[in-house]
Design a protein around this motif. Structure first.
Motif, mmCIF file in Angstrom:
data_model
loop_
_atom_site.group_PDB
_atom_site.id
_atom_site.type_symbol
_atom_site.label_atom_id
_atom_site.label_comp_id
_atom_site.label_asym_id
_atom_site.label_seq_id
_atom_site.Cartn_x
_atom_site.Cartn_y
_atom_site.Cartn_z
ATOM 1 N N ASN A 101 0.843 -1.182 0.000
ATOM 2 C CA ASN A 101 0.000 0.000 0.000
ATOM 3 C C ASN A 101 0.883 1.238 0.000
ATOM 4 O O ASN A 101 2.097 1.152 -0.124
ATOM 5 C CB ASN A 101 -0.986 -0.016 1.183
ATOM 6 C CG ASN A 101 -0.303 0.028 2.534
ATOM 7 O OD1 ASN A 101 0.879 0.275 2.634
ATOM 8 N ND2 ASN A 101 -1.079 -0.224 3.565
ATOM 9 N N GLN A 136 3.623 -0.999 3.464
ATOM 10 C CA GLN A 136 3.313 -2.192 4.255
ATOM 11 C C GLN A 136 2.692 -3.249 3.356
ATOM 12 O O GLN A 136 1.943 -2.940 2.432
ATOM 13 C CB GLN A 136 2.328 -1.860 5.372
ATOM 14 C CG GLN A 136 2.856 -0.895 6.385
ATOM 15 C CD GLN A 136 1.769 -0.479 7.364
ATOM 16 O OE1 GLN A 136 0.609 -0.396 7.005
ATOM 17 N NE2 GLN A 136 2.160 -0.227 8.595
ATOM 18 N N SER A 137 2.970 -4.471 3.625
ATOM 19 C CA SER A 137 2.351 -5.570 2.907
ATOM 20 C C SER A 137 0.885 -5.644 3.312
ATOM 21 O O SER A 137 0.566 -5.652 4.500
ATOM 22 C CB SER A 137 3.069 -6.869 3.243
ATOM 23 O OG SER A 137 2.316 -7.963 2.810
ATOM 24 N N ARG A 138 0.014 -5.693 2.336
ATOM 25 C CA ARG A 138 -1.421 -5.775 2.640
ATOM 26 C C ARG A 138 -1.753 -7.090 3.334
ATOM 27 O O ARG A 138 -2.613 -7.121 4.211
ATOM 28 C CB ARG A 138 -2.238 -5.628 1.366
ATOM 29 C CG ARG A 138 -2.204 -4.239 0.813
ATOM 30 C CD ARG A 138 -3.069 -4.132 -0.411
ATOM 31 N NE ARG A 138 -2.928 -2.812 -1.006
ATOM 32 C CZ ARG A 138 -3.447 -2.466 -2.148
ATOM 33 N NH1 ARG A 138 -4.156 -3.334 -2.846
ATOM 34 N NH2 ARG A 138 -3.279 -1.260 -2.619
ATOM 35 N N ALA A 139 -1.091 -8.155 2.931
ATOM 36 C CA ALA A 139 -1.346 -9.457 3.560
ATOM 37 C C ALA A 139 -0.919 -9.436 5.023
ATOM 38 O O ALA A 139 -1.641 -9.921 5.892
ATOM 39 C CB ALA A 139 -0.615 -10.562 2.810
ATOM 40 N N LEU A 149 -0.645 -6.812 6.945
ATOM 41 C CA LEU A 149 -1.559 -5.922 7.656
ATOM 42 C C LEU A 149 -2.895 -6.617 7.927
ATOM 43 O O LEU A 149 -3.455 -6.494 9.016
ATOM 44 C CB LEU A 149 -1.777 -4.643 6.855
ATOM 45 C CG LEU A 149 -2.538 -3.522 7.539
ATOM 46 C CD1 LEU A 149 -1.811 -3.073 8.802
ATOM 47 C CD2 LEU A 149 -2.726 -2.359 6.593
ATOM 48 N N ALA A 150 -3.387 -7.387 6.957
ATOM 49 C CA ALA A 150 -4.644 -8.114 7.142
ATOM 50 C C ALA A 150 -4.507 -9.177 8.224
ATOM 51 O O ALA A 150 -5.397 -9.326 9.072
ATOM 52 C CB ALA A 150 -5.079 -8.751 5.822
ATOM 53 N N ILE A 151 -3.406 -9.915 8.218
ATOM 54 C CA ILE A 151 -3.180 -10.932 9.245
ATOM 55 C C ILE A 151 -3.066 -10.279 10.615
ATOM 56 O O ILE A 151 -3.628 -10.761 11.596
ATOM 57 C CB ILE A 151 -1.926 -11.764 8.915
ATOM 58 C CG1 ILE A 151 -2.185 -12.619 7.680
ATOM 59 C CG2 ILE A 151 -1.519 -12.639 10.095
ATOM 60 C CD1 ILE A 151 -0.953 -13.279 7.118
ATOM 61 N N TYR A 152 -2.356 -9.148 10.676
ATOM 62 C CA TYR A 152 -2.208 -8.438 11.947
ATOM 63 C C TYR A 152 -3.568 -7.992 12.477
ATOM 64 O O TYR A 152 -3.891 -8.217 13.647
ATOM 65 C CB TYR A 152 -1.283 -7.233 11.776
ATOM 66 C CG TYR A 152 -1.198 -6.386 13.010
ATOM 67 C CD1 TYR A 152 -0.382 -6.749 14.061
ATOM 68 C CD2 TYR A 152 -1.962 -5.226 13.142
ATOM 69 C CE1 TYR A 152 -0.306 -5.984 15.211
ATOM 70 C CE2 TYR A 152 -1.893 -4.458 14.285
ATOM 71 C CZ TYR A 152 -1.067 -4.847 15.317
ATOM 72 O OH TYR A 152 -1.013 -4.091 16.454
ATOM 73 N N GLU A 153 -4.354 -7.348 11.624
ATOM 74 C CA GLU A 153 -5.660 -6.841 12.053
ATOM 75 C C GLU A 153 -6.617 -7.973 12.418
ATOM 76 O O GLU A 153 -7.458 -7.811 13.291
ATOM 77 C CB GLU A 153 -6.283 -5.957 10.966
ATOM 78 C CG GLU A 153 -5.551 -4.653 10.746
ATOM 79 C CD GLU A 153 -5.582 -3.727 11.945
ATOM 80 O OE1 GLU A 153 -6.540 -3.794 12.753
ATOM 81 O OE2 GLU A 153 -4.650 -2.923 12.082
ATOM 82 N N LEU A 154 -6.473 -9.113 11.757
ATOM 83 C CA LEU A 154 -7.333 -10.254 12.047
ATOM 84 C C LEU A 154 -6.971 -10.907 13.378
ATOM 85 O O LEU A 154 -7.842 -11.227 14.190
ATOM 86 C CB LEU A 154 -7.228 -11.280 10.918
ATOM 87 C CG LEU A 154 -8.035 -12.567 11.094
ATOM 88 C CD1 LEU A 154 -9.525 -12.265 11.012
ATOM 89 C CD2 LEU A 154 -7.634 -13.583 10.048
#
Length: 144
Positions: free
Chosen positions: A3, A7-10, A12-17
């Motif tokens: 983005n 940051q890697s979107r993947a 960031l998604a794993i972190y937020e999840l």
């Protein structure tokens, strides 16, 4: 994919999840410790020890992602609130590890230290999340 912040979107998604999940496990373990303290049913302390172990396994993944993004790749975006959140979570994980060792003992040896350690873990995580939630928002390096 990256983005605008690099940051890697993947990641960031794993972190937020995964980031909020350990709090649920640790709060449930804390409640089970209190139930064991009131009832002395061994089932509660055994369940609490499993919840602590699962919470620790899940808590490590977001911390590793946070470590890389905040401390190595995104230093300019690492606000003091984000750093405090990282350190409070890290201390809570260390206390939870000690708590897991306490819960590995005989059920009668868990009280009262297990309840105290579970309380400390939950309080640290709540403080970390609340102070992060009330921080000023940062967009492209500028405070809103």
């Amino acid at each position: 994919m990256q983005n605008t912040f690099g940051q890697s979107r993947a990641a960031l998604a794993i972190y937020e999840l995964l980031n909020p999940v350990p709090l649920g496990f640790f709060v449930a373990a804390w409640i089970f410790d209190i139930l064991y303290l009131k009832s002395y049913q061994i089932m509660w302390t055994e369940a609490a020890s499993w919840l602590i172990a699962i919470g620790l396994v899940i808590a490590i993944i977001p911390r590793l992602i946070n470590l890389v993004q905040v401390w190595f790749t995104q230093r300019r975006l690492a606000t003091p609130a984000v750093k405090i959140h990282f350190w409070l979570y890290l201390v809570a994980i260390i206390v939870a590890i000690v708590n897991a060792f306490v819960h590995s003992r005989d059920a009668y040896a868990v009280v009262p230290l297990g309840v105290i350690l579970s309380t400390i873990v939950v309080v640290l995580l709540l403080i970390a999340n609340v102070q992060l939630a009330v921080r000023p928002a940062v967009v492209q390096g500028e405070t809103l």
